[in-house]
Design an enzyme around this catalytic site. Sequence first.
Site, PDB file in Angstrom:
ATOM      1  CG  LEU A   1     -26.742   6.693   4.241  1.00 20.59           C
ATOM      2  CD1 LEU A   1     -27.341   8.093   4.375  1.00 20.59           C
ATOM      3  CD2 LEU A   1     -27.795   5.703   3.750  1.00 20.59           C
TER       4      LEU A   1
ATOM      5  NE  ARG B   1     -24.819  11.267  -3.949  1.00 22.04           N
ATOM      6  CZ  ARG B   1     -24.177  10.413  -3.135  1.00 22.04           C
ATOM      7  NH1 ARG B   1     -23.345  10.865  -2.209  1.00 22.04           N
ATOM      8  NH2 ARG B   1     -24.377   9.109  -3.237  1.00 22.04           N
TER       9      ARG B   1
ATOM     10  CG  ASP C   1      -2.155   0.827   1.095  1.00 17.99           C
ATOM     11  OD1 ASP C   1      -3.253   0.259   1.180  1.00 17.99           O
ATOM     12  OD2 ASP C   1      -2.050   2.068   0.885  1.00 17.99           O
TER      13      ASP C   1
ATOM     14  CG  ASN D   1      -8.255   6.985   1.173  1.00 16.89           C
ATOM     15  OD1 ASN D   1      -8.328   8.078   1.739  1.00 16.89           O
ATOM     16  ND2 ASN D   1      -9.321   6.245   0.928  1.00 16.89           N
TER      17      ASN D   1
ATOM     18  NE  ARG E   1     -27.160   3.709  -4.193  1.00 13.77           N
ATOM     19  CZ  ARG E   1     -28.108   4.414  -4.821  1.00 13.77           C
ATOM     20  NH1 ARG E   1     -29.328   3.926  -4.977  1.00 13.77           N
ATOM     21  NH2 ARG E   1     -27.820   5.609  -5.305  1.00 13.77           N
TER      22      ARG E   1
ATOM     23  CE1 TYR F   1     -13.630   3.463  -7.620  1.00 22.51           C
ATOM     24  CE2 TYR F   1     -16.022   3.598  -7.756  1.00 22.51           C
ATOM     25  CZ  TYR F   1     -14.883   2.972  -7.281  1.00 22.51           C
ATOM     26  OH  TYR F   1     -14.996   1.852  -6.505  1.00 22.51           O
TER      27      TYR F   1
ATOM     28  CB  SER G   1     -17.866  -1.063  -7.940  1.00 23.20           C
ATOM     29  OG  SER G   1     -18.949  -0.266  -7.553  1.00 23.20           O
TER      30      SER G   1
ATOM     31  N   GLY H   1     -26.155  12.253 -10.381  1.00 20.58           N
ATOM     32  CA  GLY H   1     -25.519  10.966 -10.637  1.00 20.58           C
ATOM     33  C   GLY H   1     -26.088   9.823  -9.817  1.00 20.58           C
ATOM     34  CG  ASP H   2     -27.440   9.573  -5.521  1.00 25.89           C
ATOM     35  OD1 ASP H   2     -26.454   8.818  -5.485  1.00 25.89           O
ATOM     36  OD2 ASP H   2     -27.777  10.304  -4.568  1.00 25.89           O
TER      37      ASP H   2
ATOM     38  CE  LYS I   1     -12.928  -0.115  -8.535  1.00 27.74           C
ATOM     39  NZ  LYS I   1     -11.724  -0.758  -8.026  1.00 27.74           N
TER      40      LYS I   1
ATOM     41  CE1 TYR J   1     -15.278  -6.742  -3.482  1.00 28.57           C
ATOM     42  CE2 TYR J   1     -14.577  -4.532  -2.905  1.00 28.57           C
ATOM     43  CZ  TYR J   1     -14.277  -5.853  -3.149  1.00 28.57           C
ATOM     44  OH  TYR J   1     -12.982  -6.260  -3.052  1.00 28.57           O
TER      45      TYR J   1
HETATM   46  P1  NAD Z   1      -9.635   2.399   0.667  1.00 31.12           P
HETATM   47  O1  NAD Z   1      -9.307   3.719   0.069  1.00 31.12           O
HETATM   48  O2  NAD Z   1      -9.932   2.340   2.120  1.00 31.12           O
HETATM   49  O3  NAD Z   1      -8.471   1.348   0.344  1.00 31.12           O
HETATM   50  C1  NAD Z   1      -7.723   1.396  -0.841  1.00 31.12           C
HETATM   51  C2  NAD Z   1      -6.259   1.359  -0.464  1.00 31.12           C
HETATM   52  O4  NAD Z   1      -5.480   1.396  -1.666  1.00 31.12           O
HETATM   53  C3  NAD Z   1      -5.830   2.539   0.399  1.00 31.12           C
HETATM   54  O5  NAD Z   1      -5.190   2.046   1.570  1.00 31.12           O
HETATM   55  C4  NAD Z   1      -4.871   3.327  -0.488  1.00 31.12           C
HETATM   56  O6  NAD Z   1      -3.829   3.921   0.263  1.00 31.12           O
HETATM   57  C5  NAD Z   1      -4.371   2.245  -1.436  1.00 31.12           C
HETATM   58  N1  NAD Z   1      -3.913   2.718  -2.751  1.00 31.12           N
HETATM   59  C6  NAD Z   1      -4.592   3.454  -3.657  1.00 31.12           C
HETATM   60  N2  NAD Z   1      -3.842   3.663  -4.746  1.00 31.12           N
HETATM   61  C7  NAD Z   1      -2.654   3.033  -4.526  1.00 31.12           C
HETATM   62  C8  NAD Z   1      -1.461   2.884  -5.287  1.00 31.12           C
HETATM   63  N3  NAD Z   1      -1.309   3.451  -6.482  1.00 31.12           N
HETATM   64  N4  NAD Z   1      -0.441   2.187  -4.747  1.00 31.12           N
HETATM   65  C9  NAD Z   1      -0.553   1.619  -3.533  1.00 31.12           C
HETATM   66  N5  NAD Z   1      -1.646   1.720  -2.773  1.00 31.12           N
HETATM   67  C10 NAD Z   1      -2.691   2.423  -3.262  1.00 31.12           C
HETATM   68  O7  NAD Z   1     -10.857   1.804  -0.178  1.00 31.12           O
HETATM   69  P2  NAD Z   1     -11.800   0.548   0.120  1.00 31.12           P
HETATM   70  O8  NAD Z   1     -13.148   1.065   0.458  1.00 31.12           O
HETATM   71  O9  NAD Z   1     -11.147  -0.396   1.054  1.00 31.12           O
HETATM   72  O10 NAD Z   1     -11.884  -0.064  -1.342  1.00 31.12           O
HETATM   73  C11 NAD Z   1     -11.073  -1.152  -1.749  1.00 31.12           C
HETATM   74  C12 NAD Z   1     -11.382  -1.486  -3.183  1.00 31.12           C
HETATM   75  O11 NAD Z   1     -12.762  -1.808  -3.315  1.00 31.12           O
HETATM   76  C13 NAD Z   1     -11.132  -0.351  -4.165  1.00 31.12           C
HETATM   77  O12 NAD Z   1     -10.650  -0.908  -5.369  1.00 31.12           O
HETATM   78  C14 NAD Z   1     -12.508   0.239  -4.386  1.00 31.12           C
HETATM   79  O13 NAD Z   1     -12.614   0.888  -5.621  1.00 31.12           O
HETATM   80  C15 NAD Z   1     -13.364  -1.013  -4.328  1.00 31.12           C
HETATM   81  N6  NAD Z   1     -14.759  -0.752  -3.972  1.00 31.12           N
HETATM   82  C16 NAD Z   1     -15.032  -0.057  -2.823  1.00 31.12           C
HETATM   83  C17 NAD Z   1     -16.352   0.205  -2.482  1.00 31.12           C
HETATM   84  C18 NAD Z   1     -16.673   0.976  -1.228  1.00 31.12           C
HETATM   85  O14 NAD Z   1     -17.797   1.469  -1.104  1.00 31.12           O
HETATM   86  N7  NAD Z   1     -15.786   1.103  -0.248  1.00 31.12           N
HETATM   87  C19 NAD Z   1     -17.396  -0.234  -3.317  1.00 31.12           C
HETATM   88  C20 NAD Z   1     -17.079  -0.953  -4.475  1.00 31.12           C
HETATM   89  C21 NAD Z   1     -15.743  -1.209  -4.795  1.00 31.12           C
HETATM   90  C1  UD1 Z   2     -21.383   5.603  -4.090  1.00 32.50           C
HETATM   91  C2  UD1 Z   2     -20.837   5.830  -5.468  1.00 32.50           C
HETATM   92  C3  UD1 Z   2     -20.540   4.494  -6.122  1.00 32.50           C
HETATM   93  C4  UD1 Z   2     -19.612   3.680  -5.253  1.00 32.50           C
HETATM   94  C5  UD1 Z   2     -20.250   3.555  -3.871  1.00 32.50           C
HETATM   95  C6  UD1 Z   2     -19.402   2.810  -2.923  1.00 32.50           C
HETATM   96  C7  UD1 Z   2     -21.834   7.934  -6.258  1.00 32.50           C
HETATM   97  C8  UD1 Z   2     -22.782   8.549  -7.231  1.00 32.50           C
HETATM   98  N1  UD1 Z   2     -21.772   6.577  -6.267  1.00 32.50           N
HETATM   99  O1  UD1 Z   2     -22.565   4.833  -4.209  1.00 32.50           O
HETATM  100  O2  UD1 Z   2     -19.942   4.687  -7.384  1.00 32.50           O
HETATM  101  O3  UD1 Z   2     -19.402   2.402  -5.810  1.00 32.50           O
HETATM  102  O4  UD1 Z   2     -20.483   4.858  -3.336  1.00 32.50           O
HETATM  103  O5  UD1 Z   2     -18.273   3.564  -2.583  1.00 32.50           O
HETATM  104  O6  UD1 Z   2     -21.155   8.611  -5.500  1.00 32.50           O
HETATM  105  N2  UD1 Z   2     -27.187   9.622   0.763  1.00 32.50           N
HETATM  106  C9  UD1 Z   2     -27.903  10.619   1.377  1.00 32.50           C
HETATM  107  N3  UD1 Z   2     -27.220  11.546   2.104  1.00 32.50           N
HETATM  108  C10 UD1 Z   2     -25.870  11.524   2.253  1.00 32.50           C
HETATM  109  C11 UD1 Z   2     -25.144  10.483   1.629  1.00 32.50           C
HETATM  110  C12 UD1 Z   2     -25.840   9.550   0.879  1.00 32.50           C
HETATM  111  O7  UD1 Z   2     -29.124  10.688   1.274  1.00 32.50           O
HETATM  112  O8  UD1 Z   2     -25.304  12.409   2.924  1.00 32.50           O
HETATM  113  C13 UD1 Z   2     -27.927   8.612  -0.015  1.00 32.50           C
HETATM  114  C14 UD1 Z   2     -27.548   8.594  -1.488  1.00 32.50           C
HETATM  115  O9  UD1 Z   2     -28.370   9.448  -2.218  1.00 32.50           O
HETATM  116  C15 UD1 Z   2     -27.776   7.120  -1.833  1.00 32.50           C
HETATM  117  C16 UD1 Z   2     -27.504   6.366  -0.523  1.00 32.50           C
HETATM  118  O10 UD1 Z   2     -27.573   7.341   0.504  1.00 32.50           O
HETATM  119  O11 UD1 Z   2     -29.105   6.927  -2.165  1.00 32.50           O
HETATM  120  C17 UD1 Z   2     -26.157   5.707  -0.506  1.00 32.50           C
HETATM  121  O12 UD1 Z   2     -25.179   6.671  -0.862  1.00 32.50           O
HETATM  122  P1  UD1 Z   2     -23.609   6.361  -0.841  1.00 32.50           P
HETATM  123  O13 UD1 Z   2     -23.241   5.783   0.488  1.00 32.50           O
HETATM  124  O14 UD1 Z   2     -22.919   7.610  -1.259  1.00 32.50           O
HETATM  125  O15 UD1 Z   2     -23.408   5.212  -1.901  1.00 32.50           O
HETATM  126  P2  UD1 Z   2     -23.850   5.157  -3.457  1.00 32.50           P
HETATM  127  O16 UD1 Z   2     -24.355   6.452  -3.927  1.00 32.50           O
HETATM  128  O17 UD1 Z   2     -24.733   3.982  -3.602  1.00 32.50           O
END
Ligand code: NAD
Ligand code: UD1
Length: 340
Positions: free
Chosen positions: A200, A295, A30, A34, A231, A150, A125, A297-298, A154, A177
């Site tokens: 959220l 919002r 890592d 982040n 969701r 973003y 995702s 893009g939602d 994916k 996910y």
């Molecule tokens: P996170 O940001 O907590 O973890 C990602 C980690 O990758 C971080 O520790 C960051 O420092 C590291 N990183 C990023 N770019 C890097 C690079 N170039 N070299 C080395 N390290 C690097 O995110 P997360 O929520 O744990 O997500 C993990 C994965 O799951 C990601 O690929 C994300 O896109 C995917 N994902 C997350 C969600 C979500 O809602 N959290 C949803 C769908 C998919």
């Molecule tokens: C968002 C990302 C999606 C990503 C996912 C997981 C966008 C448009 N989409 O999804 O690409 O894979 O996170 O990281 O950003 N909400 C509120 N108030 C808030 C926050 C959220 O009402 O302050 C609502 C949103 O409108 C949504 C739900 O809660 O309906 C979930 O939101 P969020 O947690 O941001 O996830 P996604 O939008 O599903």
Amino acid sequence: MVIVTGGTGYIGSHTCVELINNGYDVVVLDNLSNSDESVLNSIEEITGKRPQFFKVDIDNAEQLALVFNKIGSQAESIIHFAAKKAVGESVNEPLLYYRNNLDSLMNILVEMERFQIPNLVFSSSCTVYGQPDVCPVTEATPRKEAESPYGNTKSMCEDIIRDTSRVQQLKAISLRYFNPIGAHESAKIGELPVGVPNNLVPFVTQTAAGIRKELTIFGDDYDTIDGTCVRDYIHVVDLAKAHLRALRKLEVETRQNSYDIFNIGTGKGSSVLEVVNAFKKATGISVNYKIGSRRNGDITAVYADTTKANTELNWKSELGLEEALRSSWNWERNYRKIRA
Ligand code: NAD
Ligand code: UD1
């Protein structure tokens, strides 16, 4: 040995815990862009084992090659979490996202070929489905044009893995996910959003902690059960366990070239208002909220059909929404040292 990229991040750290608890030898890569190195202490506190750690920019091919020179020959599998994930930031800085997320994956694939590492699990995702025409979505539901750079990374990463697995000795699985929430029951690891949370559940827990005045619900005029968006919220510990099942599937897979995709969700959609109510039930705390405008893009609703993961990975989510929200709150409280 399993290499976990992004292993100090939110989902990566929970997966490291499950891997170590199931006897895997784990090495974390890592760049801490982040996440914080102290997460390794927490993983050690939970499991009794500290994963070996390399601070490396995975998008930098030379840096990554030096690390693989040390560990590549011992690795059987890679779980590739490392990516940038802020949707809004990706709209403003698309090249940053394409460079980081695509280069990182391609560098990993090059090292996998160089060291003949057969197994890859990739973090995809549900964002690849966009606004689906029908819910629940199955893996056969057509992907839609991504709403953000973003999301596009994916989709593109999935395609890069599919195409590479056809020509390289590679067995790969992409896990799509849905919305990961919650934290480990120890409350020692969890999600740590930087600045004002976009998602959220961190916004809800920060409002409950008094850091935010009130939650704004983005729209209540959608065509859903109560007008708020729907969701599929999946507990991060269940999600972490899905990675172990995916690894196991790859380990016993006899075909040299294989690629598969699985939805990882609960199969149940919950509206924003249902989440707020479930939080009250789980913690006793009523979160202040107001209804705001939609919002950009939602999407209205998305939730998973998980039949394929249930049958082919022998995986099923076990923890419910209230349990997940309680664990998020426990993590927030522990992190901020808030008393019960
Ligand atoms: P996170 O940001 O907590 O973890 C990602 C980690 O990758 C971080 O520790 C960051 O420092 C590291 N990183 C990023 N770019 C890097 C690079 N170039 N070299 C080395 N390290 C690097 O995110 P997360 O929520 O744990 O997500 C993990 C994965 O799951 C990601 O690929 C994300 O896109 C995917 N994902 C997350 C969600 C979500 O809602 N959290 C949803 C769908 C998919
Ligand atoms: C968002 C990302 C999606 C990503 C996912 C997981 C966008 C448009 N989409 O999804 O690409 O894979 O996170 O990281 O950003 N909400 C509120 N108030 C808030 C926050 C959220 O009402 O302050 C609502 C949103 O409108 C949504 C739900 O809660 O309906 C979930 O939101 P969020 O947690 O941001 O996830 P996604 O939008 O599903």
